[in-house]
Scaffold this active site. Structure first.
Site, PDB file in Angstrom:
ATOM      1  N   ASP A  36       4.622  14.881  -1.943  1.00 50.25           N
ATOM      2  CA  ASP A  36       3.405  14.209  -1.907  1.00 50.25           C
ATOM      3  C   ASP A  36       2.280  14.860  -2.873  1.00 50.25           C
ATOM      4  OD1 ASP A  36       1.426  12.796  -0.849  1.00 50.25           O
ATOM      5  OD2 ASP A  36       1.059  14.026   0.989  1.00 50.25           O
ATOM      6  N   ARG A  40      -3.155  12.518  -6.130  1.00 51.78           N
ATOM      7  CA  ARG A  40      -4.254  13.724  -6.382  1.00 51.78           C
ATOM      8  C   ARG A  40      -3.964  14.227  -7.662  1.00 51.78           C
ATOM      9  NH1 ARG A  40      -3.464  15.706  -0.819  1.00 51.78           N
ATOM     10  NH2 ARG A  40      -1.844  14.297  -0.728  1.00 51.78           N
ATOM     11  N   SER A  81       8.608   5.112   0.985  1.00 49.48           N
ATOM     12  CA  SER A  81       8.663   4.866   2.382  1.00 49.48           C
ATOM     13  C   SER A  81       8.569   3.508   2.659  1.00 49.48           C
ATOM     14  CB  SER A  81       7.598   5.799   3.417  1.00 49.48           C
ATOM     15  OG  SER A  81       6.186   5.065   3.165  1.00 49.48           O
ATOM     16  N   ASN A  84       4.923   2.402   1.945  1.00 42.61           N
ATOM     17  CA  ASN A  84       4.440   2.638   0.517  1.00 42.61           C
ATOM     18  C   ASN A  84       4.293   1.242  -0.040  1.00 42.61           C
ATOM     19  OD1 ASN A  84       6.422   5.549  -0.372  1.00 42.61           O
ATOM     20  ND2 ASN A  84       4.338   5.159   0.320  1.00 42.61           N
ATOM     21  N   ARG A  87       0.822  -0.149  -0.808  1.00 40.71           N
ATOM     22  CA  ARG A  87      -0.088   0.218  -2.069  1.00 40.71           C
ATOM     23  C   ARG A  87      -0.408  -1.055  -3.150  1.00 40.71           C
ATOM     24  NH1 ARG A  87       1.394   6.265  -3.215  1.00 40.71           N
ATOM     25  NH2 ARG A  87       1.231   7.159  -1.206  1.00 40.71           N
ATOM     26  N   ARG A 201       6.993  20.244   2.397  1.00 36.20           N
ATOM     27  CA  ARG A 201       6.235  19.288   1.914  1.00 36.20           C
ATOM     28  C   ARG A 201       5.103  19.791   1.231  1.00 36.20           C
ATOM     29  NH1 ARG A 201       3.640  14.458   5.338  1.00 36.20           N
ATOM     30  NH2 ARG A 201       2.275  13.340   3.588  1.00 36.20           N
ATOM     31  N   ARG A 207       2.076  16.794   8.155  1.00 40.66           N
ATOM     32  CA  ARG A 207       2.600  15.597   8.729  1.00 40.66           C
ATOM     33  C   ARG A 207       4.082  15.254   8.380  1.00 40.66           C
ATOM     34  NH1 ARG A 207      -2.136  13.225   7.102  1.00 40.66           N
ATOM     35  NH2 ARG A 207      -1.235  12.893   5.224  1.00 40.66           N
TER      36      ARG A 207
HETATM   37  C1  FPP Z   1       3.661  10.670  -2.820  1.00 38.99           C
HETATM   38  O1  FPP Z   1       2.492  10.985  -3.665  1.00 38.99           O
HETATM   39  C2  FPP Z   1       4.656  10.329  -3.808  1.00 38.99           C
HETATM   40  C3  FPP Z   1       5.326   8.944  -3.717  1.00 38.99           C
HETATM   41  C4  FPP Z   1       4.710   7.942  -2.630  1.00 38.99           C
HETATM   42  C5  FPP Z   1       6.284   8.593  -4.615  1.00 38.99           C
HETATM   43  C6  FPP Z   1       7.385   9.626  -4.802  1.00 38.99           C
HETATM   44  C7  FPP Z   1       8.125   9.356  -6.074  1.00 38.99           C
HETATM   45  C8  FPP Z   1       8.413   9.976  -7.144  1.00 38.99           C
HETATM   46  C9  FPP Z   1       8.198  11.506  -7.200  1.00 38.99           C
HETATM   47  C10 FPP Z   1       8.754   9.490  -8.388  1.00 38.99           C
HETATM   48  C11 FPP Z   1      10.275   9.414  -8.774  1.00 38.99           C
HETATM   49  C12 FPP Z   1      11.175   9.753  -7.563  1.00 38.99           C
HETATM   50  C13 FPP Z   1      12.442   9.891  -8.120  1.00 38.99           C
HETATM   51  C14 FPP Z   1      13.482  10.267  -6.834  1.00 38.99           C
HETATM   52  C15 FPP Z   1      13.098   9.904  -9.200  1.00 38.99           C
HETATM   53  P1  FPP Z   1       1.152  10.028  -3.463  1.00 38.99           P
HETATM   54  O2  FPP Z   1       0.972   8.962  -4.418  1.00 38.99           O
HETATM   55  O3  FPP Z   1       1.199   9.606  -1.954  1.00 38.99           O
HETATM   56  O4  FPP Z   1       0.226  10.999  -3.698  1.00 38.99           O
HETATM   57  P2  FPP Z   1      -1.400  11.207  -2.956  1.00 38.99           P
HETATM   58  O5  FPP Z   1      -1.272  11.502  -1.545  1.00 38.99           O
HETATM   59  O6  FPP Z   1      -2.034  12.429  -3.670  1.00 38.99           O
HETATM   60  O7  FPP Z   1      -2.036   9.939  -3.184  1.00 38.99           O
END
Ligand code: FPP
Length: 264
Positions: A36, A40, A81, A84, A87, A201, A207
């Site tokens: 996560d 940010r 997820s 997601n 978004r 996490r 969470r």
């Molecule tokens: C959460 O950060 C991250 C994700 C929803 C995506 C995770 C994906 C990757 C790390 C990219 C590649 C993955 C692989 C397995 C190659 P967020 O966008 O929710 O952050 P925020 O809470 O700060 O907005």
């Protein structure tokens, strides 16, 4: 220290100092990660959110390799997820593209390190080109044994439980009285994979976000304020060290008791 670890954790570095403190005989067998904070991380730098995902993808590469080298048996990453999809379209498109590119580029790394890829989550709904890549890499790495890399895509813990119930009902082989934890777990997408010992996490949120709801019943949880793109080998070692300090009792009163299903 074992020499095969020295190129990733070179002597004289902070990583090496931390590694010396880790008990390599008591590593978590399965680490699950809620990655996560990509958004940010980008925001703090005045960059578009997708740049955070690009940087997150580099962190994935580092943590996959370090986990394999340490001897972690199973690493599960929550990459997309089922929520997601809400978004912005552009961000969703870029996330799937990144995942496809990762599989396209990193198949060599998986093969070289004897890693097996397994994707969990509802496959219907995953864009066709990504699904094709997933199936190619899963087939390519099917016989690999050193570590299993589980990637959760279009995943929801509740969906997974519903799908397991549906499968059990459709098969019609288990009676209501005959259904137990083992039979149920055998119908989850993680059948055959031990439950996570450690859930990490990043970005400080307290969470579980619909991740592995059944499987984390006895899992130790480690939350770090570090944003996922900044998560490095040393943070992985810190999480493992914290795990090794915990007293896992699985509901028993004695220290280091066996779990109800015999796990330590
Ligand atoms: C959460 O950060 C991250 C994700 C929803 C995506 C995770 C994906 C990757 C790390 C990219 C590649 C993955 C692989 C397995 C190659 P967020 O966008 O929710 O952050 P925020 O809470 O700060 O907005």
């Amino acid at each position: 220290m074992e020499t095969h670890l020295e190129d990733l954790f070179p002597p004289g570095t902070e990583e090496h100092e931390l590694l010396l403190k880790v008990d390599l005989d008591r590593l978590p067998r399965h680490i699950a990660v809620i990655m996560d904070g990509n958004g940010r991380w980008a925001q703090q730098r005045g960059l578009p959110r997708v740049q955070g995902h690009n940087a997150g993808s580099a962190a994935v590469r580092e943590i996959v390799e370090a986990s394999a080298r340490l001897g972690i048996g199973f690493l599960t990453l929550y990459a997309f997820s089922s929520e997601n999809w809400k978004r912005p379209r552009y961000e969703v498109g870029r996330l799937w593209r990144l995942l496809r590119e990762y599989l396209g580029k990193e198949d060599g790394l998986l093969v070289e390190n004897d890693l097996r890829l397994k994707v969990i989550g509802r496959r219907e709904g995953i864009p066709a080109l990504v699904l094709k890549e997933i199936e190619r890499v899963e087939t390519l790495t099917r016989e690999n044994r050193h570590m299993t890399l589980v990637v959760a895509l279009n995943y929801s813990g509740r969906d997974e439980i519903i799908d397991a119930v549906r499968r059990i009902m459709a098969e019609g082989r288990i009676s209501a009285a005959g259904l137990d934890e083992k039979a149920f777990a055998g119908h989850l997408s993680t059948a055959g994979i031990p439950d996570p010992d450690l859930l990490v996490r990043t970005s400080g949120e307290m969470r579980v976000s619909n991740f592995l709801l059944w499987q984390i019943a006895y899992t130790e949880i480690f939350v770090t304020p570090v944003l996922w793109p900044d998560f490095r080998r040393r943070h992985l070692l810190e999480a493992i060290l914290e795990f090794q300090k915990r007293d896992r009792r699985f509901g028993d009163v004695r220290a280091a008791a066996k779990s109800p299903r015999g796990r330590t």
